[in-house]
Write an enzyme that holds these catalytic residues in place. Structure first.
Site, PDB file in Angstrom:
ATOM      1  N   CYS A   1       0.868  -1.163   0.000  1.00 18.83           N
ATOM      2  CA  CYS A   1       0.000   0.000   0.000  1.00 18.83           C
ATOM      3  C   CYS A   1       0.912   1.223   0.000  1.00 18.83           C
ATOM      4  CB  CYS A   1      -0.910  -0.021   1.219  1.00 18.83           C
ATOM      5  SG  CYS A   1      -2.438   0.886   0.957  1.00 18.83           S
TER       6      CYS A   1
ATOM      7  N   CYS B   1       6.198  -0.596  -9.488  1.00 16.22           N
ATOM      8  CA  CYS B   1       6.784  -1.371  -8.394  1.00 16.22           C
ATOM      9  C   CYS B   1       8.212  -1.758  -8.725  1.00 16.22           C
ATOM     10  CB  CYS B   1       5.974  -2.642  -8.151  1.00 16.22           C
ATOM     11  SG  CYS B   1       4.343  -2.349  -7.463  1.00 16.22           S
TER      12      CYS B   1
ATOM     13  N   CYS C   1      -4.353  -1.027  -2.107  1.00 19.68           N
ATOM     14  CA  CYS C   1      -4.924   0.313  -2.282  1.00 19.68           C
ATOM     15  C   CYS C   1      -4.630   0.799  -3.687  1.00 19.68           C
ATOM     16  CB  CYS C   1      -4.411   1.290  -1.233  1.00 19.68           C
ATOM     17  SG  CYS C   1      -2.655   1.614  -1.240  1.00 19.68           S
TER      18      CYS C   1
END
Length: 159
Positions: free
Chosen positions: A10, A94, A86
């Site tokens: 998140c 990422c 989220c």
């Protein structure tokens, strides 16, 4: 019995991802080791999240907001699954995750944004925890050794 590492991501790593970490790690199947991290970690775990993790018996000494960079280091645990919880983290780029883990987005509204009484806030955190628990229960019932990203994503629509 093989255990599977799950990293819950998140933005601030203070609420939803922390709940995922605790639920996976305390799952009665014993199949999972939960981890959590954030792209822009906060300084503290939300007190309502900490309260719920304590209620399910999660080791409070493990609770801290941490950067997802920790899990990209050479000595970090290898992840089998990476789950964003989220919308902000789902849309961010990422880091590279070694080992090609299965990935999915199980989005939940941010309970820390709920206005109102402490009971209203507790209910919002509890709702997220219930949703995460349903998905982790479904995951535990799947053939984990052959699970891919598509199957992992489908769990979100089934719960």
């Amino acid at each position: 019995m093989k255990q599977y590492n799950i990293l819950f991501l998140c933005t601030h790593n203070s609420a939803r991802s922390v709940l995922g970490e605790a639920l996976a790690s305390t799952h009665p199947s014993g199949l999972f080791v939960g981890y959590s991290a954030g792209s822009s970690p906060g300084t503290l775990v939300n007190p309502f999240a900490a309260e719920l993790t304590k209620e399910i018996g999660y080791d409070q000494s493990k609770l801290r907001s941490k950067s997802w960079d920790e899990y990209g280091l050479p000595d970090a645990p290898k992840m089998d699954f990476i789950i964003t919880v989220c919308d902000n983290a789902a849309g961010e780029v990422c880091p590279f995750w070694p080992g090609n883990p299965a990935t999915a987005h199980w989005g939940f509204p941010d309970p820390s944004q709920v206005q109102g009484s402490d009971e209203d806030k507790r209910r919002a955190f509890k709702d997220v925890m219930i949703g995460l628990k349903k998905r982790i229960d479904l995951l535990a019932d799947m053939p984990l050794e052959t699970l891919d990203s598509m199957s992992l994503k489908e769990i979100h629509t089934k719960a």
